[in-house]
Design an enzyme around this catalytic site. Structure first.
Site, short mmCIF file in Angstrom:
data_model
loop_
_atom_site.label_atom_id
_atom_site.label_comp_id
_atom_site.label_asym_id
_atom_site.label_seq_id
_atom_site.Cartn_x
_atom_site.Cartn_y
_atom_site.Cartn_z
N GLU A 48 0.85 -1.20 0.00
CA GLU A 48 0.00 0.00 0.00
C GLU A 48 0.88 1.24 0.00
O GLU A 48 1.49 1.59 1.02
CB GLU A 48 -0.91 -0.01 1.25
CG GLU A 48 -1.76 1.25 1.35
CD GLU A 48 -2.48 1.37 2.70
OE1 GLU A 48 -2.68 0.35 3.39
OE2 GLU A 48 -2.84 2.51 3.05
N ARG A 52 0.39 10.41 -0.18
CA ARG A 52 0.72 11.47 0.79
C ARG A 52 1.93 12.28 0.37
O ARG A 52 2.47 13.03 1.18
CB ARG A 52 1.04 10.84 2.16
CG ARG A 52 -0.16 10.19 2.78
CD ARG A 52 0.13 9.72 4.18
NE ARG A 52 -0.82 8.70 4.52
CZ ARG A 52 -0.82 8.02 5.65
NH1 ARG A 52 0.10 8.27 6.56
NH2 ARG A 52 -1.73 7.11 5.87
N LYS A 136 -11.06 -1.90 6.60
CA LYS A 136 -9.90 -1.47 7.38
C LYS A 136 -10.43 -0.83 8.67
O LYS A 136 -11.33 0.02 8.62
CB LYS A 136 -9.12 -0.44 6.56
CG LYS A 136 -8.10 0.37 7.34
CD LYS A 136 -7.28 1.27 6.42
CE LYS A 136 -6.54 2.32 7.20
NZ LYS A 136 -5.50 3.01 6.42
#
Ligand code: 3PG
Length: 215
Positions: A48, A52, A136
């Site tokens: 993942e 960002r 999640k």
């Protein structure tokens, strides 16, 4: 599991592949490919890469093109535009810190399987209404930790979780031993200083240790 073809992945495949999904923050495109190779060498191939940094999409693209044994996904997907950009870069799955219908629809439109982030019962119900059964749990430690997951196993008996946020090698087994936990997510596999130093051997070791955590 044949996850290295271009066939669409299911969220279940993403969560079941290994005990840990590494949550990765990359600021340098040059780090992407050697880091991904190190994780794969250590036994972790579902990666993942979080959206960002300005370099994140280019990093996803490089891993998708150059590390065929990895399956790269995009994390921190917060909008339909994020989902579209991630798919265009070659991401095969998406992870979001929360859930909105717009993000869910965009991921379906883009052929990305999605692990939606939830932290409350209402959010679980909203995601379930839209067909999601693999979620999640974020931020896992801050939002109640293993005790929260035990409480959810009653009403949400048909949901599997990937707790992420505050998970460490020291507490990962507390989560992984729960029947409603399929895997955990964590950033500890890819420390910023290991990236800065190009210490791929350390990342491979951390991945190997994580991949051996029992579920
Ligand atoms: C995140 O989105 O930053 C993840 O939850 C990672 O959290 P961690 O750094 O506590 O593993």
């Amino acid at each position: 599991m044949a996850v290295n073809s271009n066939a669409p992945l299911t969220a279940r495949q993403v969560m079941q592949d290994a005990s840990v999904i590494p949550v990765i923050v990359l600021h340098d495109l040059a780090h992407a490919v050697p880091m991904a190779r190190a994780l794969v060498a250590g036994g972790i191939r579902m990666l993942e890469v979080t959206l960002r940094s300005p370099q994140a999409l280019a990093c996803i693209e490089a891993i998708a093109k150059e590390v065929p044994d990895a399956v790269v996904g995009a994390g921190t997907v917060r909008s339909a535009a994020d989902a579209a950009a991630a798919a265009k870069a070659g991401a095969r799955f998406a992870v979001s810190p929360g859930y909105t219908r717009a993000v869910g629809q965009a991921c379906r439109d883009q052929g990305l399987s999605l692990l939606p982030g939830v932290a409350t019962g209402s959010e679980i119900m909203m995601a379930q209404e839209d067909g999601y059964t693999e979620l999640k749990f974020f931020p896992a430690m801050q939002a109640g930790g293993p005790a929260m997951l035990k409480a959810w196993s009653g009403p949400f008996f048909d949901v599997k979780f990937c707790p992420t946020g505050g998970v460490t090698p020291g507490n990962a087994l507390d989560f992984l031993s729960l029947p409603n936990v399929a895997c955990v997510g964590g950033s500890w596999l890819v420390p910023a200083e290991a990236l800065a130093q190009g210490d791929w051997a350390r990342i491979e070791t951390l991945a190997r240790e994580a991949s051996q955590l029992a579920r």
